[in-house]
Design a protein around this motif. Structure first.
Motif, PDB file in Angstrom:
ATOM      1  N   SER A  94       3.905  22.401   0.958  1.00 49.43           N
ATOM      2  CA  SER A  94       4.488  23.594   0.324  1.00 49.43           C
ATOM      3  C   SER A  94       3.799  23.857  -1.017  1.00 49.43           C
ATOM      4  O   SER A  94       3.628  25.000  -1.403  1.00 49.43           O
ATOM      5  CB  SER A  94       5.999  23.452   0.149  1.00 49.43           C
ATOM      6  OG  SER A  94       6.297  22.354  -0.680  1.00 49.43           O
ATOM      7  N   THR A  95       3.381  22.768  -1.717  1.00 52.39           N
ATOM      8  CA  THR A  95       2.752  22.988  -3.027  1.00 52.39           C
ATOM      9  C   THR A  95       1.344  22.405  -3.103  1.00 52.39           C
ATOM     10  O   THR A  95       0.641  22.622  -4.068  1.00 52.39           O
ATOM     11  CB  THR A  95       3.597  22.356  -4.160  1.00 52.39           C
ATOM     12  OG1 THR A  95       3.803  20.969  -3.855  1.00 52.39           O
ATOM     13  CG2 THR A  95       4.933  23.037  -4.292  1.00 52.39           C
ATOM     14  N   SER A  96       0.930  21.633  -2.082  1.00 49.11           N
ATOM     15  CA  SER A  96      -0.424  21.063  -2.099  1.00 49.11           C
ATOM     16  C   SER A  96      -1.199  21.637  -0.923  1.00 49.11           C
ATOM     17  O   SER A  96      -0.679  22.426  -0.148  1.00 49.11           O
ATOM     18  CB  SER A  96      -0.354  19.533  -1.995  1.00 49.11           C
ATOM     19  OG  SER A  96       0.200  19.166  -0.746  1.00 49.11           O
ATOM     20  N   LYS A 118      10.894  31.520  -0.498  1.00 53.70           N
ATOM     21  CA  LYS A 118       9.554  32.009  -0.838  1.00 53.70           C
ATOM     22  C   LYS A 118       9.640  33.079  -1.940  1.00 53.70           C
ATOM     23  O   LYS A 118       8.839  33.111  -2.855  1.00 53.70           O
ATOM     24  CB  LYS A 118       8.904  32.591   0.428  1.00 53.70           C
ATOM     25  CG  LYS A 118       7.390  32.587   0.406  1.00 53.70           C
ATOM     26  CD  LYS A 118       6.818  32.872   1.791  1.00 53.70           C
ATOM     27  CE  LYS A 118       6.761  31.627   2.646  1.00 53.70           C
ATOM     28  NZ  LYS A 118       6.193  31.862   3.979  1.00 53.70           N
ATOM     29  N   GLU A 119      10.636  33.951  -1.847  1.00 55.41           N
ATOM     30  CA  GLU A 119      10.743  35.061  -2.799  1.00 55.41           C
ATOM     31  C   GLU A 119      11.313  34.640  -4.154  1.00 55.41           C
ATOM     32  O   GLU A 119      11.087  35.323  -5.154  1.00 55.41           O
ATOM     33  CB  GLU A 119      11.612  36.176  -2.197  1.00 55.41           C
ATOM     34  CG  GLU A 119      10.903  36.940  -1.078  1.00 55.41           C
ATOM     35  CD  GLU A 119      11.736  38.109  -0.568  1.00 55.41           C
ATOM     36  OE1 GLU A 119      12.266  38.852  -1.414  1.00 55.41           O
ATOM     37  OE2 GLU A 119      11.861  38.261   0.660  1.00 55.41           O
ATOM     38  N   GLN A 148      23.384  36.666  -0.939  1.00 60.75           N
ATOM     39  CA  GLN A 148      24.290  35.598  -1.372  1.00 60.75           C
ATOM     40  C   GLN A 148      23.610  34.234  -1.302  1.00 60.75           C
ATOM     41  O   GLN A 148      23.889  33.360  -2.123  1.00 60.75           O
ATOM     42  CB  GLN A 148      25.584  35.623  -0.549  1.00 60.75           C
ATOM     43  CG  GLN A 148      26.438  36.848  -0.869  1.00 60.75           C
ATOM     44  CD  GLN A 148      27.907  36.657  -0.566  1.00 60.75           C
ATOM     45  OE1 GLN A 148      28.296  35.773   0.173  1.00 60.75           O
ATOM     46  NE2 GLN A 148      28.739  37.506  -1.174  1.00 60.75           N
ATOM     47  N   THR A 149      22.707  34.048  -0.354  1.00 56.92           N
ATOM     48  CA  THR A 149      21.932  32.800  -0.289  1.00 56.92           C
ATOM     49  C   THR A 149      21.117  32.638  -1.565  1.00 56.92           C
ATOM     50  O   THR A 149      21.140  31.578  -2.209  1.00 56.92           O
ATOM     51  CB  THR A 149      20.985  32.801   0.940  1.00 56.92           C
ATOM     52  OG1 THR A 149      21.763  32.865   2.131  1.00 56.92           O
ATOM     53  CG2 THR A 149      20.113  31.563   0.967  1.00 56.92           C
ATOM     54  N   GLY A 150      20.413  33.700  -1.946  1.00 53.97           N
ATOM     55  CA  GLY A 150      19.611  33.662  -3.171  1.00 53.97           C
ATOM     56  C   GLY A 150      20.467  33.430  -4.401  1.00 53.97           C
ATOM     57  O   GLY A 150      20.097  32.678  -5.313  1.00 53.97           O
ATOM     58  N   SER A 151      21.635  34.072  -4.429  1.00 57.10           N
ATOM     59  CA  SER A 151      22.548  33.909  -5.577  1.00 57.10           C
ATOM     60  C   SER A 151      23.047  32.470  -5.679  1.00 57.10           C
ATOM     61  O   SER A 151      23.116  31.903  -6.777  1.00 57.10           O
ATOM     62  CB  SER A 151      23.756  34.845  -5.433  1.00 57.10           C
ATOM     63  OG  SER A 151      23.322  36.183  -5.370  1.00 57.10           O
ATOM     64  N   LEU A 152      23.400  31.880  -4.539  1.00 55.07           N
ATOM     65  CA  LEU A 152      23.884  30.497  -4.516  1.00 55.07           C
ATOM     66  C   LEU A 152      22.800  29.540  -5.017  1.00 55.07           C
ATOM     67  O   LEU A 152      23.051  28.694  -5.892  1.00 55.07           O
ATOM     68  CB  LEU A 152      24.308  30.126  -3.088  1.00 55.07           C
ATOM     69  CG  LEU A 152      24.720  28.672  -2.855  1.00 55.07           C
ATOM     70  CD1 LEU A 152      25.952  28.318  -3.689  1.00 55.07           C
ATOM     71  CD2 LEU A 152      24.997  28.422  -1.363  1.00 55.07           C
ATOM     72  N   LEU A 153      21.574  29.686  -4.489  1.00 58.21           N
ATOM     73  CA  LEU A 153      20.477  28.794  -4.891  1.00 58.21           C
ATOM     74  C   LEU A 153      20.143  28.972  -6.368  1.00 58.21           C
ATOM     75  O   LEU A 153      19.837  28.004  -7.076  1.00 58.21           O
ATOM     76  CB  LEU A 153      19.233  29.061  -4.030  1.00 58.21           C
ATOM     77  CG  LEU A 153      19.394  28.807  -2.518  1.00 58.21           C
ATOM     78  CD1 LEU A 153      18.082  29.063  -1.800  1.00 58.21           C
ATOM     79  CD2 LEU A 153      19.870  27.389  -2.251  1.00 58.21           C
ATOM     80  N   ARG A 172      11.548  26.056  -7.469  1.00 57.99           N
ATOM     81  CA  ARG A 172      12.007  25.028  -6.537  1.00 57.99           C
ATOM     82  C   ARG A 172      13.532  25.034  -6.479  1.00 57.99           C
ATOM     83  O   ARG A 172      14.201  25.115  -7.508  1.00 57.99           O
ATOM     84  CB  ARG A 172      11.465  23.654  -6.962  1.00 57.99           C
ATOM     85  CG  ARG A 172       9.954  23.573  -6.809  1.00 57.99           C
ATOM     86  CD  ARG A 172       9.373  22.328  -7.444  1.00 57.99           C
ATOM     87  NE  ARG A 172       9.684  21.121  -6.706  1.00 57.99           N
ATOM     88  CZ  ARG A 172       9.094  20.753  -5.577  1.00 57.99           C
ATOM     89  NH1 ARG A 172       8.149  21.509  -5.050  1.00 57.99           N
ATOM     90  NH2 ARG A 172       9.426  19.644  -4.958  1.00 57.99           N
ATOM     91  N   THR A 173      14.073  24.969  -5.276  1.00 63.52           N
ATOM     92  CA  THR A 173      15.527  25.030  -5.091  1.00 63.52           C
ATOM     93  C   THR A 173      16.047  23.667  -4.635  1.00 63.52           C
ATOM     94  O   THR A 173      15.301  22.709  -4.474  1.00 63.52           O
ATOM     95  CB  THR A 173      15.895  26.081  -4.029  1.00 63.52           C
ATOM     96  OG1 THR A 173      15.495  25.580  -2.736  1.00 63.52           O
ATOM     97  CG2 THR A 173      15.222  27.423  -4.297  1.00 63.52           C
ATOM     98  N   ILE A 174      17.334  23.604  -4.390  1.00 59.48           N
ATOM     99  CA  ILE A 174      17.962  22.361  -3.930  1.00 59.48           C
ATOM    100  C   ILE A 174      17.303  21.854  -2.646  1.00 59.48           C
ATOM    101  O   ILE A 174      17.257  20.646  -2.394  1.00 59.48           O
ATOM    102  CB  ILE A 174      19.497  22.553  -3.731  1.00 59.48           C
ATOM    103  CG1 ILE A 174      20.185  21.186  -3.537  1.00 59.48           C
ATOM    104  CG2 ILE A 174      19.791  23.518  -2.579  1.00 59.48           C
ATOM    105  CD1 ILE A 174      21.704  21.259  -3.573  1.00 59.48           C
ATOM    106  N   PHE A 175      16.737  22.766  -1.854  1.00 58.24           N
ATOM    107  CA  PHE A 175      16.141  22.335  -0.578  1.00 58.24           C
ATOM    108  C   PHE A 175      14.877  21.503  -0.778  1.00 58.24           C
ATOM    109  O   PHE A 175      14.520  20.708   0.082  1.00 58.24           O
ATOM    110  CB  PHE A 175      15.884  23.537   0.328  1.00 58.24           C
ATOM    111  CG  PHE A 175      17.154  24.140   0.859  1.00 58.24           C
ATOM    112  CD1 PHE A 175      17.949  23.435   1.751  1.00 58.24           C
ATOM    113  CD2 PHE A 175      17.580  25.387   0.437  1.00 58.24           C
ATOM    114  CE1 PHE A 175      19.139  23.964   2.224  1.00 58.24           C
ATOM    115  CE2 PHE A 175      18.770  25.935   0.903  1.00 58.24           C
ATOM    116  CZ  PHE A 175      19.553  25.215   1.798  1.00 58.24           C
ATOM    117  N   ASN A 176      14.202  21.663  -1.917  1.00 55.26           N
ATOM    118  CA  ASN A 176      13.050  20.815  -2.210  1.00 55.26           C
ATOM    119  C   ASN A 176      13.484  19.375  -2.454  1.00 55.26           C
ATOM    120  O   ASN A 176      12.693  18.450  -2.312  1.00 55.26           O
ATOM    121  CB  ASN A 176      12.299  21.328  -3.441  1.00 55.26           C
ATOM    122  CG  ASN A 176      11.673  22.686  -3.202  1.00 55.26           C
ATOM    123  OD1 ASN A 176      12.333  23.703  -3.348  1.00 55.26           O
ATOM    124  ND2 ASN A 176      10.414  22.705  -2.811  1.00 55.26           N
TER     125      ASN A 176
END
Length: 402
Positions: free
Chosen positions: A139-141, A196-197, A44-49, A201-205
């Motif tokens: 996270s990306t650099s 990670k999976e 559900q976390t993945g679905s929400l994001l 990029r999600t709202i947390f970024n």
């Protein structure tokens, strides 16, 4: 076994048209709050994001404002009276700067791999402002803000030792503090593997830069965004959250800093005498700071943390040539940060030894004294004050209990 809550009713309304279903930012923030307390299943976390990402609702100002408020509410608790007492002893109001805490941070993800500009600018600015730098590992650099500071010589900073219990001790010794996200936002560990999976990029970024754990104690902030369409969104999110001072920037190259190569789009919070706050939009160029332009290739070493740390050490110890591209890139960002704080509105200047007191009153785009910001930023290096603040910070973190 964890008892997970079921948010299927919200997920069904979120896709494909949340507006039609009257979904509110408050509901979304409530669902995200369940993540911080490990009450939402990974599926559900993945679905929400995913739903937030593909509807674009993770890039709405009201959603970012409510979600960042929820994230701060679930941050590790800090003894606010003890913190306020430590800050009060160091407070040095000047111009329109009230002496409060300030933060400078970018969203990252701009793919330019430039030098750690906001982190370096935060150290310079701590010569004149109280800093509460919120940051994390890369996270990306290759080299995030925390990676850089934990690689500094001769004494790496022990960022993991700065906790809600020790932060007041840090401010007892220096104007600079670094709030390491994993320590102050422990609930984020529950979403790490899902992020990670997912592969995007999600709202947390986007929430990190808006979620400084010291929250209401932050007087001014400068935020860099890696996409220009996010500029007005972040500025409005700050305004909704009650911020009175803020500058959101995006280099035309989709860079989350003030660009040293060309134009930078800016959105500034402006407080009126009535108390209302508006967002004003303008564009800055290196020439507005009295400096030349440098291609991004000259400021993108893309190096490992220990290599960037050596550049930072040389910069702080005034070993770089005065027109070095990385130095000038840092100077314009520090200057913009100082302007955002209000300190450049002072009509007198007595920073310390080496300050001739000659305030540059010239105003540029947005009415800012950008050249005065550069004058002050250069002084922090030439006077040795920035190195002194950094050194005191490194020392005190090493003295804290492991």
């Amino acid at each position: 076994m964890t008892d997970f809550q079921d948010i299927r009713p919200l997920l069904q309304r979120l896709w494909p048209d949340p507006a039609k279903e009257n979904v509110t930012a408050y509901e979304i923030a409530g669902a995200l709050s369940l993540i911080f307390t490990n009450q939402l299943s990974p599926v559900q976390t993945g679905s929400l994001l995913t739903a937030l990402h593909f509807t674009g609702w993770d890039r709405r100002a009201d959603v970012l404002a409510e979600a960042s408020a929820a994230m701060r509410r679930h941050a590790a608790k800090i003894d606010s009276s003890r913190l306020e007492s430590a800050i009060a002893k160091r407070r040095r109001p000047e111009g329109k700067y009230g002496g409060g805490l300030c933060d400078i941070v970018g969203t990252g993800g701009d793919s330019h791999n430039t030098f750690n500009i906001s982190t370096t600018s935060s150290i310079l600015a701590s010569s004149l402002l109280l800093l509460a730098k919120h940051g994390n590992r890369a996270s990306t650099s290759k080299s995030g803000s925390a990676d850089l500071l934990m690689s500094m010589q001769p004494k790496p900073a022990q960022l993991g030792r700065i906790t809600p219990d020790t932060i007041s001790t840090v401010y007892g010794e220096t104007n600079y503090a670094f709030l390491f996200a994993p320590v102050f936002h422990p609930g984020m560990k529950y979403v790490a593997s899902v992020r990670k999976e997912l592969g995007w990029r999600t709202i947390f970024n986007l929430l990190g830069p808006l979620s400084n754990p010291l929250g209401d104690a932050v007087e001014a902030r400068m935020l860099g965004v890696a996409r220009d369409d996010l500029g007005p969104v972040f500025a409005e999110a700050l305004r909704i959250a009650g911020a009175r001072k803020g500058l959101v920037v995006c280099g035309k190259e989709q860079l989350d800093e003030v660009s040293c190569a060309g134009p930078t789009l800016c959105w500034q919070l402006v407080e009126h005498a009535s108390g209302s706050v508006d967002v004003e939009h303008f564009t800055l160029e290196p020439a507005d700071f009295g400096l030349g332009a440098h291609p991004l290739g000259t400021v993108s070493p893309g190096r490992e943390p220990h290599e960037n740390a050596e550049i930072l050490r040389r910069l702080l110890q005034n070993e770089l040539p005065p027109d070095d591209p990385i130095l000038e890139f840092v100077l314009i960002n520090t200057a913009a940060f100082l302007v955002a704080s209000g300190i450049c509105e002072a009509d007198a200047s007595s920073m310390g030894p080496g300050d001739d007191g000659q305030v540059i009153r010239e105003r540029g785009p947005g009415g800012g004294r950008w050249k005065e910001g550069v004058r002050r930023a250069r002084w922090t290096i030439q006077s040795g004050e920035a190195w002194k603040q950094w050194n005191a910070f490194a020392e005190v973190t090493n003295s804290l209990p492991a």
